[in-house]
Design an enzyme around this catalytic site. Structure first.
Site, mmCIF file in Angstrom:
data_model
loop_
_atom_site.group_PDB
_atom_site.id
_atom_site.type_symbol
_atom_site.label_atom_id
_atom_site.label_comp_id
_atom_site.label_asym_id
_atom_site.label_seq_id
_atom_site.Cartn_x
_atom_site.Cartn_y
_atom_site.Cartn_z
ATOM 1 N N SER A 120 -9.882 2.192 2.862
ATOM 2 C CA SER A 120 -8.989 2.919 2.008
ATOM 3 C C SER A 120 -7.990 2.044 1.248
ATOM 4 C CB SER A 120 -8.186 3.923 2.859
ATOM 5 O OG SER A 120 -7.374 3.234 3.793
ATOM 6 N N SER A 147 -10.256 -0.277 7.032
ATOM 7 C CA SER A 147 -9.662 -0.213 5.688
ATOM 8 C C SER A 147 -8.969 -1.466 5.188
ATOM 9 C CB SER A 147 -8.662 0.928 5.611
ATOM 10 O OG SER A 147 -9.348 2.126 5.455
ATOM 11 N N LYS A 207 0.863 -1.187 0.000
ATOM 12 C CA LYS A 207 0.000 0.000 0.000
ATOM 13 C C LYS A 207 0.896 1.233 0.000
ATOM 14 C CE LYS A 207 -3.874 2.075 2.608
ATOM 15 N NZ LYS A 207 -4.796 1.936 3.765
HETATM 16 N N1 GLN Z 1 -13.417 4.494 6.317
HETATM 17 C C1 GLN Z 1 -12.785 4.942 7.505
HETATM 18 C C2 GLN Z 1 -12.306 6.356 7.329
HETATM 19 O O1 GLN Z 1 -12.613 6.897 6.335
HETATM 20 C C3 GLN Z 1 -11.626 4.037 7.858
HETATM 21 C C4 GLN Z 1 -10.446 4.262 7.030
HETATM 22 C C5 GLN Z 1 -9.271 3.437 7.442
HETATM 23 O O2 GLN Z 1 -9.417 2.407 8.096
HETATM 24 N N2 GLN Z 1 -8.088 3.898 7.089
HETATM 25 O O3 GLN Z 1 -11.664 6.920 8.139
#
Ligand code: GLN
Length: 483
Positions: free
Chosen positions: A151, A175, A76
């Site tokens: 994400s 995410s 990532k």
């Molecule tokens: N969807 C959540 C956010 O927007 C979690 C994102 C994540 O786990 N990085 O913060």
């Protein structure tokens, strides 16, 4: 060859069926041919991958290979990689070449793993659909009009499309688990502190945790064996022995107690989704597990608490992107204030700006007690719910997401709608617990995930439960058409 799992590749390399250079070359050519459909990679490091593969083959010939030596993966783009662009999905870091490797990357390099490049993601890991990346949205390989989740959407799409057998990812509020569920793969978010955050660009430091995206629980165990380590450079990393996570995969799960939180099976979870998850639970009962209803009464407070704590921490973390030391800098600044304002105004996208503003507000002198302190108190209640539940059960199971993959643009108009996507995943981050998503069914020909939540540092049990389910079912072998 591209359909092989990490475990299969590892065995084949050991048996001399093919070399790391051969499989790396094949996967690189798939990325080149196919990734324009998915946009899962931001950077492909072809020369470096081939050099790593050659070195891995030499290491194997010299008799020093470990299980992951020569296995291709990708990272990532939140993990710093020495000498390679590390963008975090943002214009702000679109010119940032990291001067060092994240500990996670170093661990894989030391194991002789090959990296094909850097994977797309929501900007600074904020999002649930991978639509907020400066490098464009990522498509779900099951239906390219739909989102892969976020994400870590690039990681999930690349693994689902068989461009790589495994990828690193991070999970602050869901995410890893949510994109794994929407793309029909296996995602593991370890206990907070199990994996070093050093060199993993910070979003919300008390919640962020690196983990794995693979097709199987067995492959997750193999990756976690390399990824987890004590690291003095991350003060929240826990100094605790890393077990061999593959050693317990074949344990029987007879007698394991699975808790089903009644708050996770609410009426607004569609009947189809409920059914897919309940079928998976029934499969566990066939394997000898016992099921027990439990309650996590503060579940409804998780999203409100998270959307104070995470923005507060991000507003502090992202203050270092100021146009001075690294990252985007505006043209011809008039003075230092103009430099800060325009560099940040131009470099950050809307979702990131929204969160910085919310966070700065929640932390400001007059509001700190009402918002940040209150959210931290709620966080403790949520953690206590889990501590109480784990007195009676070994693992907790439920859905990962309220729906299967949604269409691009479906939730972009209203940020709160997007935030609700993580309703089943966020509480676990607030508590710091490990969680996993495994494919467990389909609704409208789209994959559905089962979430397994473990007690602190009980990753081995989660992986064991995931592996036993995957020995008994073939949901993890389903793949998007044309792949
Ligand atoms: N969807 C959540 C956010 O927007 C979690 C994102 C994540 O786990 N990085 O913060």
């Amino acid at each position: 060859m591209h359909n092989k799992t990490i475990a299969e590749i590892s065995r084949d390399l050991a048996a001399g069926e093919y070399s790391s250079v051969e499989i790396t070359t094949e996967l690189l050519s798939r990325v080149k041919q196919l990734d324009s459909q998915y946009n899962s990679f931001i950077t492909v490091t072809e020369d470096q991958a081939l050099a790593q593969a050659k070195a891995a083959d030499e290491r194997r010939a010299a008799g020093n290979a470990s299980a992951m030596t020569g296995v291709p993966i990708a990272h990532k783009d939140i993990f710093c990689t020495n000498g390679t662009l590390t963008t975090c999905g943002s214009k702000m870091l679109s010119n940032f070449v990291a001067p060092y490797d994240a500990t996670v990357v170093e661990n894989f390099n030391n194991a002789g793993t090959v990296s094909l490049g850097k994977l797309n993601m929501d900007e600074f890991a904020m999002g649930s659909s991978n639509e907020s990346s400066f490098f464009g949205a990522v498509s779900n390989p099951w239906d390219t009009d739909r989102v892969p989740g976020g994400s870590s959407g690039g990681s999930a799409a690349a693994v689902a499309a068989r461009l790589v057998p495994g990828a690193t990812a991070t999970d602050t509020g869901g995410s890893i688990r949510q994109p794994a569920a929407l793309c029909g793969i296996t995602g593991l978010k370890p206990t907070y502190g199990r994996v070093s955050r050093w060199g993993m660009i910070a979003y919300a430091s008390s919640l962020d945790q690196g983990g794995t995206m693979t097709r199987t629980a067995e492959d997750s165990a193999m990756m976690l064996n390399v990824m987890a380590s004590y690291d003095a450079k991350d003060s929240t990393c826990v100094d605790r022995e890393v077990p061999d996570y593959t050693a317990s995969l074949n344990n029987s799960i007879e007698g394991m107690t699975i808790g089903l939180p009644k708050e996770y099976f609410r009426d607004d979870l569609s009947a189809d989704m409920q059914q897919a998850v309940r079928n998976a639970i029934a499969e566990y009962e066939k394997l000898g597990a016992k099921v027990k209803e439990i309650s996590l009464p503060n579940t409804h407070l998780a999203i409100p608490a998270y959307y104070i704590i995470a923005p507060a921490e991000c507003s502090a973390n992202l203050s270092r992107m100021d146009g001075v030391r690294f990252g985007h800098r505006c043209e011809n600044p008039k003075d230092i204030n103009d430099l800060y304002k325009r560099s940040r105004g131009e470099g950050f996208g809307n979702e990131v700006k929204r969160r910085i503003m919310v966070g700065a507000y929640a932390l400001s002198a007059g509001f700190y007690d009402a918002y940040y302190k209150k959210a931290q108190q709620v966080r403790r209640l949520i953690q206590n719910d889990f501590v109480n539940a784990f007195k009676d059960v070994d693992i907790i199971a439920g859905p990962v997401t309220p729906t299967p993959a949604f269409k691009r643009g479906e939730h972009t108009a209203d940020p709160v709608e997007m935030y609700l996507e993580d309703i089943f995943t966020i509480a676990l981050n607030l508590a710091g617990l490990p969680g996993m998503s495994i494919p467990c069914g389909q609704v409208n020909n789209l994959p559905v995930g089962l979430q397994l939540i473990g007690n602190y540092f009980d990753e081995a049990r989660l992986l064991n439960a995931g592996h036993q389910f995957q020995l008994a079912t073939d949901w993890h072998q389903q793949k998007p058409s044309g792949v």
